[in-house]
Design an enzyme around this catalytic site. Structure first.
Site, PDB file in Angstrom:
ATOM      1  N   LYS A 181      -6.921   0.970  -8.202  1.00 48.54           N
ATOM      2  CA  LYS A 181      -5.675   0.641  -8.904  1.00 48.54           C
ATOM      3  C   LYS A 181      -6.001  -0.126 -10.197  1.00 48.54           C
ATOM      4  CE  LYS A 181      -4.199   2.713  -5.456  1.00 48.54           C
ATOM      5  NZ  LYS A 181      -3.286   2.762  -4.391  1.00 48.54           N
TER       6      LYS A 181
HETATM    7  C1  LIG Z   1      -3.073   3.128  -2.987  1.00 49.74           C
HETATM    8  C2  LIG Z   1      -1.702   3.337  -2.543  1.00 49.74           C
HETATM    9  C3  LIG Z   1      -1.199   2.711  -1.399  1.00 49.74           C
HETATM   10  C4  LIG Z   1      -2.067   1.927  -0.464  1.00 49.74           C
HETATM   11  O1  LIG Z   1      -2.612   0.782  -1.043  1.00 49.74           O
HETATM   12  P1  LIG Z   1      -3.685  -0.078  -0.239  1.00 49.74           P
HETATM   13  O2  LIG Z   1      -3.741  -1.379  -0.984  1.00 49.74           O
HETATM   14  O3  LIG Z   1      -4.978   0.677  -0.318  1.00 49.74           O
HETATM   15  O4  LIG Z   1      -3.202  -0.236   1.140  1.00 49.74           O
HETATM   16  C5  LIG Z   1       0.143   2.894  -1.088  1.00 49.74           C
HETATM   17  N1  LIG Z   1       0.948   3.647  -1.852  1.00 49.74           N
HETATM   18  C6  LIG Z   1       0.498   4.254  -2.964  1.00 49.74           C
HETATM   19  C7  LIG Z   1       1.443   5.049  -3.810  1.00 49.74           C
HETATM   20  C8  LIG Z   1      -0.842   4.133  -3.347  1.00 49.74           C
HETATM   21  O5  LIG Z   1      -1.289   4.771  -4.437  1.00 49.74           O
END
Ligand SMILES: *Cc1c(COP(=O)(O)O)cnc(C)c1O
Length: 374
Positions: A181
């Site tokens: 992210k």
């Molecule tokens: C990455 C992601 C998640 C999960 O995030 P984590 O921190 O890895 O649990 C949930 N929703 C979306 C849209 C994502 O891209």
């Protein structure tokens, strides 16, 4: 050349901050988590922020404290990372998959409204790849139909909707700090809300349901006997992670500026290739470009997967477009045909994008794509 799809942007500041947290002796959730939460809330323009272990656990906590439970239906996009739907199942509820607008890769008020039933309790739109959904319309719909609105903002820190940051629109929003992210704490998540009661319940929920925080107990000058008014989870972020997160937040302005510059150049250059469709950004959105995607049109001389293979041979890592949750084995029983989602997941490709990407690296990626497609 060897070009990855993504690279976290970390430096000596994060290293030092993590070391200081370790030296302080307070390594679990404590003063650094509190500081990170306050900085985060201020940044997005929310009254409260509550840190968690991930966005998945953030979504789960948000659903439970919003009163979602067994048998309730929660509308989610199918075009998303699987964690979006998993969090609904973790809460005992039923994910109902909405289609998307292939131009934005996002759910719309129309695709949501079509699948509302008597059992629908919540809507969980995703700001996919950091591109905000048309939030006002969805907020109006939820208000009109009495539905809980939880934004899956995993990818959307720093993105803006109608000039205001995601997380600052008064709803519950959940963010991710996974390395894929915009900013990272290794693993980690954050929930923002303007609702004090929800914020307090979230703080208890992520802390075994305990009535007092560790900071309160540690700094009290009298004995405090804690209570457990409800059953919670251990979804606590560590102070080591929060110390890193604080440094990452300071870099956010630069990170987003770079991501947008790189995406602008992709847009300009790839638009010239007739068999490619570049992202269409609606007027209301200021995206952070957590990912950069292009769609391969029918006129392409090679398939999407062939393009990926040929680029990998040249040292360029790519990814298929965002997955379609409703087509996965484990969600088979919830399958419904979703033409928009199925089209996008099959025909889009994600290209390398990270703040330290050099001009030469990007020129090479663009050149190689042109060679394969022209
Ligand atoms: C990455 C992601 C998640 C999960 O995030 P984590 O921190 O890895 O649990 C949930 N929703 C979306 C849209 C994502 O891209």
């Amino acid at each position: 050349m060897n070009i990855p799809i993504a690279k976290p942007y970390l430096g000596i500041e994060e290293e030092t901050a993590a070391a200081e947290a370790i030296r302080s002796g307070w390594v679990s959730q404590g003063p650094k988590v509190k500081e990170f939460e306050e900085m985060f809330a201020l940044y997005v323009g929310a009254k409260y922020a509550v840190a968690t272990t991930s966005c998945t656990t953030a979504l789960h906590a948000a659903l439970v404290v919003s009163g979602i439970s067994t048998g309730d239906e929660v509308i989610v996009p199918s075009l998303s990372f699987i964690a979006t739907a998993n969090s609904v199942v973790h809460a005992g509820a039923i994910p109902v998959f909405a289609d998307i607008d292939p131009d934005t890769c996002n759910v719309t008020v129309e695709t949501i409204e079509k699948i509302i039933t008597k059992k629908t309790k919540a809507v969980m739109p995703v700001h996919q790849m950091g591109l905000p959904v048309d939030l006002n319309q969805i907020m109006d719909l939820c208000k009109k139909r009495g539905l809980v609105l939880i934004e899956d903002a995993a990818c959307a820190i720093g993105s803006e909707y109608r000039g205001k940051k995601i997380g600052g629109h008064g709803n519950i929003a959940c963010f991710s700090f996974h390395p894929r992210k915009i900013i990272t704490t290794g693993e980690g998540g954050m929930i923002t809300t303007d609702n004090q009661v929800i914020a307090e319940r979230l703080r208890r929920f992520r802390h075994h349901g305990m009535s007092v925080s560790d900071i309160e107990r540690h700094t009290a000058d009298k004995v405090i006997i804690e209570m457990y008014p409800e059953i919670g989870y251990n979804y606590r972020m560590t102070d080591i992670q929060a110390a890193i997160g604080i440094e990452q937040l300071k870099r956010l302005l630069f990170i987003i500026k770079r991501r947008r510059q790189i995406s602008d150049l992709y847009n300009t250059e790839l638009r010239k290739i007739p068999c490619l469709k570049v992202p269409k950004i609606p007027d209301y959105a200021f995206p952070n470009y957590q990912s950069y995607w292009v769609e391969l049109l029918d006129t392409s001389p090679v398939s999407r997967d062939d393009l990926m293979r040929r680029l990998l041979k040249k040292g360029i890592a790519t990814r298929r477009g965002i997955m379609a949750i409703h087509m996965e084995e484990c969600y088979k029983k919830y399958y419904v045909p979703l033409p928009g989602v199925e089209h996008v997941t099959k025909n889009t490709i994600l290209l390398p994008l990270y703040p330290t990407m050099t001009v030469e690296e990007q020129a090479y990626v663009i050149q190689c794509i042109k060679e394969v497609l022209q």
